[in-house]
Design an enzyme around this catalytic site. Sequence first.
Site, short mmCIF file in Angstrom:
data_model
loop_
_atom_site.label_atom_id
_atom_site.label_comp_id
_atom_site.label_asym_id
_atom_site.label_seq_id
_atom_site.Cartn_x
_atom_site.Cartn_y
_atom_site.Cartn_z
N TYR A 159 35.47 38.38 51.38
CA TYR A 159 34.36 38.81 51.73
C TYR A 159 33.32 38.48 50.84
CZ TYR A 159 34.93 43.36 49.27
OH TYR A 159 35.30 44.24 48.23
N PRO A 160 32.17 38.03 51.20
CA PRO A 160 31.03 37.76 50.56
C PRO A 160 30.17 38.82 50.12
CG PRO A 160 30.52 36.86 52.58
CD PRO A 160 31.98 37.76 52.85
N HIS A 204 31.88 50.55 37.47
CA HIS A 204 32.27 49.70 38.32
C HIS A 204 33.91 49.19 38.05
CE1 HIS A 204 33.28 46.36 41.26
NE2 HIS A 204 33.44 45.59 40.14
N SER A 264 27.97 49.48 44.03
CA SER A 264 28.09 48.99 45.48
C SER A 264 27.12 50.00 46.33
CB SER A 264 29.70 49.24 46.05
OG SER A 264 30.38 48.42 45.09
O1 76R Z 1 35.89 40.86 34.20
C1 76R Z 1 36.56 41.97 34.55
O2 76R Z 1 37.42 42.40 35.26
C2 76R Z 1 35.73 43.19 33.50
C3 76R Z 1 35.27 44.18 34.55
C4 76R Z 1 34.64 43.77 35.87
C5 76R Z 1 33.44 42.97 36.19
C6 76R Z 1 32.52 42.44 35.15
C7 76R Z 1 35.21 44.03 37.20
C8 76R Z 1 36.43 44.94 37.21
N1 76R Z 1 34.41 43.38 38.39
C9 76R Z 1 33.42 42.77 37.55
C10 76R Z 1 32.29 42.09 38.03
MN1 76R Z 1 34.58 43.73 40.18
N2 76R Z 1 35.02 43.90 42.30
C11 76R Z 1 33.90 43.67 43.07
C12 76R Z 1 34.51 44.33 44.61
O3 76R Z 1 33.41 46.05 47.78
C13 76R Z 1 32.79 46.20 46.93
O4 76R Z 1 32.18 47.31 46.63
C14 76R Z 1 32.77 45.36 45.47
C15 76R Z 1 33.68 44.30 45.64
C16 76R Z 1 35.65 44.57 44.32
C17 76R Z 1 36.67 45.15 45.13
C18 76R Z 1 36.00 44.61 42.77
C19 76R Z 1 37.14 44.83 42.19
N3 76R Z 1 32.82 42.55 40.46
C20 76R Z 1 32.23 42.07 39.59
C21 76R Z 1 31.13 41.33 40.46
C22 76R Z 1 30.08 40.53 39.66
C23 76R Z 1 28.70 41.37 39.18
C24 76R Z 1 27.58 40.73 38.47
O5 76R Z 1 27.89 39.85 37.57
O6 76R Z 1 26.66 41.22 38.56
C25 76R Z 1 31.08 41.60 41.49
C26 76R Z 1 30.30 41.15 42.92
C27 76R Z 1 32.38 42.71 41.69
C28 76R Z 1 32.74 43.02 43.06
N4 76R Z 1 36.38 44.75 39.89
C29 76R Z 1 36.82 44.70 38.43
C30 76R Z 1 37.35 45.22 40.76
C31 76R Z 1 38.72 45.40 40.01
C32 76R Z 1 40.01 45.91 40.65
C33 76R Z 1 38.39 45.37 38.94
C34 76R Z 1 39.31 45.79 37.57
C35 76R Z 1 40.06 44.40 37.12
C36 76R Z 1 41.05 44.58 36.26
O7 76R Z 1 41.26 45.78 35.58
O8 76R Z 1 41.88 43.81 36.14
#
Ligand code: 76R
Length: 271
Positions: free
Chosen positions: A167-168, A194, A245
């Site tokens: 999803y975007p 997050h 979110s």
């Molecule tokens: O790089 C990293 O993994 C460090 C922590 C992290 C960042 C910086 C991280 C971890 N995310 C990051 C950035 Mn994420 N993420 C989403 C969604 O549905 C929703 O509500 C949101 C959709 C999910 C499901 C998800 C999962 N993340 C981001 C960004 C960029 C934001 C910006 O730059 O402003 C978005 C849009 C986003 C959205 N995130 C994690 C996850 C999961 C499962 C992790 C843990 C990853 C791990 O431990 O390997």
Amino acid sequence: MALPQVKLDQGIHVMHLFYSIDRQLWESLSKEVSAETMLKLQSLCDANSNPSHPCIRTYSNVGGKADLVFFILGEELGTVAQLHRDIEACFPGGVLVPVYNYLSVTELSEYMPTEEDTKRRIKGEFRLEPDTPEFEAKMEELSKMRADYERYRLYPEMPDWEVMCFYPMIKRREGADNWYSLDFESRKKLMSGHARVGRTYGERIKQLITGSTGLDDWEWGVTLMAHKTDAIKEIVYEMRFDEVSARYGGFGEFYINMRLSPADLWDHLRL
Ligand code: 76R
């Protein structure tokens, strides 16, 4: 033909393609054409089956928004552009009807821990004194982990699991809820909450967050790999309560896709 070389400074291009099949046209074609199409697609996928890139993976969409789905990773813009057209060229003209598509790129997060953050963590969490061999050893260990993680984010090797959710999304810019008018420290603090939620799903979900500001209609593409649909439902649900979110996230359509090889796609879709 030489396509222009369009590389990123770092990272790779990612494309998600969703098509439906024009069934009436397809039914008018022979069984041989169907078999030939499958073999062409299979050999294209076999030639692009690297753990990171270039890579094409085939899926079927579940739920009816589309039939066929392709997940493409390639370093250069021209590589993904060509793979996209090569996929279409496997099929007789008019059979594939584009439903949705998305172009994005892998990127490093601006919120990753800095060297200073890591030093603070070693003092706080590991209770080690700076300028000691133990401190330096921990610093080296964590720096290596960081370098590995950065590599993974830029050149991901996504697990080939059964379910892919795409999803975007955007971060909102509305009145009091404007992500882009928050200062960096506030955003970083919110993002650490997050990431904390995200990490609890590490075993069940592998995520690929690809940036698309200026490249496509939303700001990120979210690709989640899972073995089970409930893991996807749970992570998306739990993240809705997280401020990043809950307050700032805006979402497009959700696509749930099942990993199938071309031969299995043909059986499943009765092509
Ligand atoms: O790089 C990293 O993994 C460090 C922590 C992290 C960042 C910086 C991280 C971890 N995310 C990051 C950035 Mn994420 N993420 C989403 C969604 O549905 C929703 O509500 C949101 C959709 C999910 C499901 C998800 C999962 N993340 C981001 C960004 C960029 C934001 C910006 O730059 O402003 C978005 C849009 C986003 C959205 N995130 C994690 C996850 C999961 C499962 C992790 C843990 C990853 C791990 O431990 O390997």
